[in-house]
Write a protein that holds these residues in place. Structure first.
Motif, mmCIF file in Angstrom:
data_model
loop_
_atom_site.group_PDB
_atom_site.id
_atom_site.type_symbol
_atom_site.label_atom_id
_atom_site.label_comp_id
_atom_site.label_asym_id
_atom_site.label_seq_id
_atom_site.Cartn_x
_atom_site.Cartn_y
_atom_site.Cartn_z
ATOM 1 N N THR A 134 0.843 -1.182 0.000
ATOM 2 C CA THR A 134 0.000 0.000 0.000
ATOM 3 C C THR A 134 0.881 1.235 0.000
ATOM 4 N N PRO A 135 0.616 2.232 -0.852
ATOM 5 C CA PRO A 135 1.444 3.435 -0.843
ATOM 6 C C PRO A 135 1.284 4.214 0.446
ATOM 7 N N ASP A 141 -0.931 -2.824 3.755
ATOM 8 C CA ASP A 141 -1.249 -4.086 3.073
ATOM 9 C C ASP A 141 -0.085 -4.541 2.219
ATOM 10 N N TRP A 143 0.269 -7.019 -1.164
ATOM 11 C CA TRP A 143 -0.446 -7.767 -2.202
ATOM 12 C C TRP A 143 0.550 -8.680 -2.893
ATOM 13 N N ARG A 152 -3.896 -11.056 -0.452
ATOM 14 C CA ARG A 152 -3.653 -9.845 0.341
ATOM 15 C C ARG A 152 -3.293 -10.248 1.760
ATOM 16 N N LEU A 173 -1.247 -4.937 -11.300
ATOM 17 C CA LEU A 173 -1.827 -4.075 -10.274
ATOM 18 C C LEU A 173 -1.293 -2.651 -10.373
ATOM 19 N N TRP A 175 -2.056 1.246 -8.092
ATOM 20 C CA TRP A 175 -2.868 2.058 -7.190
ATOM 21 C C TRP A 175 -3.416 3.271 -7.925
ATOM 22 N N PRO A 183 -10.188 3.923 -1.174
ATOM 23 C CA PRO A 183 -8.965 3.708 -1.955
ATOM 24 C C PRO A 183 -9.173 2.578 -2.946
ATOM 25 N N LEU A 185 -7.472 -0.167 -5.672
ATOM 26 C CA LEU A 185 -6.388 -0.888 -6.310
ATOM 27 C C LEU A 185 -6.928 -1.447 -7.612
ATOM 28 N N TRP A 186 -6.362 -0.987 -8.722
ATOM 29 C CA TRP A 186 -6.813 -1.454 -10.023
ATOM 30 C C TRP A 186 -6.099 -2.749 -10.373
#
Length: 484
Positions: A134-135, A141, A143, A152, A173, A175, A183, A185-186
């Protein structure tokens, strides 16, 4: 990761398709520009297994000879002691450790050396293909992209992410900006593109387009999602407008990143570049794969026998502090020009005043929140080259600081002072003839230019200049992260 509990599957049954969007206005053909003459650095003179960009403009390279770290403050590559085989993923954890996946499992690397990650025991049957955190400073998190599933790790639990009971092998993936306040996540699979959202304590998978066949995925600093599909280029802007453009080349992959206005394209004819409104071929760069983009918009390019870092222009890097950070303790900040050749000098202003350097090579200085007023502050660095000057700015905050928002502060200011000329009526058309600036996205994309023309009084046209307080509100909005 002290606690270790395996949960076999994550309820991702909340799979929803967005309603059919209102078609955007008809779009012109993509604008083509002259070939870009890039700024190219050779980072590694041999084939690489993997390379990643990390915070602070750090690059970690995995090759047959081992693992190396490169940062703007190091004179050359630094070896990282590790015993690894065929590295497939590298991520930085919140405690500063590196997590690395290779043919034998997952490993942690830090000051105490190499250790086996307990996650390896839970992923025995999984061939790990990539890692993403996660940024942000907390990196809550992790991934894990696998050959059979997307996983995850959160709060001591490992979940298999299976939207609609469908597995997501080899997912790509990226963000992106929040959707409906959550938020996003693509994730791109072989036959769909979707956004994964934390909603009500669970994970919702929102299918963006089930007809796409994406071969890559990227989200740029404007929040635009990009995906090549069948050789064309599909995009979705932060305000939901979709388009697909056909270029004179076949697009295989895309790369961009948060804070970057650069989009890089791997095509059948080499590397291409896109900056707002213009596509351009990149001269002299062959590309086998792209391995990431740093905060300065520079892309890592694997040519097959070299690792290159390619930039569209020269810039100045701030190391030790990021745009939008809150300063809560005394730190040292260093400023480095991205390109050394032809550099004649480097200066830094803090809130308009020259800083007192603690060292000159590299140029570093201290920042102490006890010596700064509460609120937003800015740093402006200028690199003097023999042929030009290059400037970069950074905004940060100290103490109790409630950032302005688009809805409550910036949009009313726009309507009062700018709306007559810059309010869109149809797509890119304005009544007053100016460029449309009536959305948060447009302001975020052009914030440097907007502040420049407001500060020097060129805008508002034929009206009194904005007050210092109004300009400061816009600066504070930027420093606070462009809150909606």
């Amino acid at each position: 990761m002290a606690r270790l509990l395996l949960v076999l599957s994550l309820l991702c049954g909340c799979v929803s398709e967005e309603p059919d969007p209102i078609p955007p206005p008809a779009l012109d053909l993509p604008r083509m520009g002259l070939a870009l003459e890039p700024w190219v650095e050779v980072l590694y003179e041999a084939p690489v297994e993997l390379a990643v960009t990390l915070p602070g403009f750090e690059v970690v390279v995995a090759a047959e000879s081992g693992l190396q770290r490169m940062t703007p403050l190091l004179e050359g590559p630094e070896d990282i002691e590790a015993s690894l085989e065929s590295v497939t993923g590298i991520a930085q954890l919140d405690d500063g450790l590196l997590l690395v996946s290779d043919a034998s499992g997952l490993h942690t690397l830090g000051p105490d050396g190499q250790g086996a990650s307990p996650l390896s025991e839970l992923l025995v049957a999984e061939d790990v293909r990539g890692l993403l955190t996660t940024p942000g400073p907390e990196m809550a998190d992790l991934w894990i992209v696998g050959s059979t599933d997307l996983h995850r790790w959160r709060d001591g639990y490992l979940y298999a992410v299976r939207p609609g009971a469908e597995s997501m092998p080899d997912a790509r993936l990226a963000w992106g900006p929040a959707l409906d306040g959550s938020p996003a996540l693509w994730a791109a699979t072989d036959d769909s593109l979707l956004a994964l959202l934390d909603v009500g304590g669970g994970l919702e998978a929102r299918v963006e387009d089930g007809e796409l066949v994406p071969t890559g995925l990227a989200v740029d600093g404007y929040g635009t999602v990009w995906a090549p599909t069948d050789g064309d280029l599909w995009s979705r802007t932060i305000d939901g407008q979709r388009q697909t453009v056909t270029l004179p080349v076949v697009v295989h992959d895309v790369a961009s990143g948060a804070g970057s206005t650069d989009l890089w394209l791997a095509t059948d004819e080499g590397l291409w570049h896109y900056a707002p409104e213009t596509f351009r071929p990149v001269s002299g760069v062959t590309v086998e794969r792209m391995l990431g983009v740093d905060g300065a918009g520079r892309v890592l390019v694997d040519t097959g026998d070299q690792l290159l870092r390619v930039a569209s222009s020269r810039t100045v890097l701030f190391v030790g502090l990021a745009d939008g950070d809150t300063l809560d303790e005394a730190i040292d900040v260093c400023v480095v020009a991205s390109w050394a050749e032809g550099l004649e000098g480097l200066t830094v202003l803090s809130d308009g005043e020259a800083v007192e350097p603690t060292s000159t090579d590299p140029l570093c200085f201290g920042l102490d929140p006890e010596l700064l007023a509460d609120g937003s502050h800015d740093l402006v660095a200028t690199a003097q080259y023999t042929d030009t000057e290059v400037e970069a700015s950074l905004f940060f905050s100290v103490g109790e600081f409630v950032p302005p928002t688009w809805t409550d502060d910036i949009e009313p200011l726009f309507q009062a002072e700018c709306g007559l000329c810059h309010r869109a009526e149809q797509g890119s058309v304005t009544v007053g003839g100016g460029r449309p600036l009536d959305t948060l996205v447009a302001w975020q994309a052009d914030i440097d230019l907007i502040l420049e023309v407001l500060e020097d009084g060129r805008m508002p046209l034929n009206n009194p200049s904005l007050s210092g307080d109004d300009i400061r509100t816009i600066e504070d909005w930027r420093a606070g992260g462009f809150l909606e």
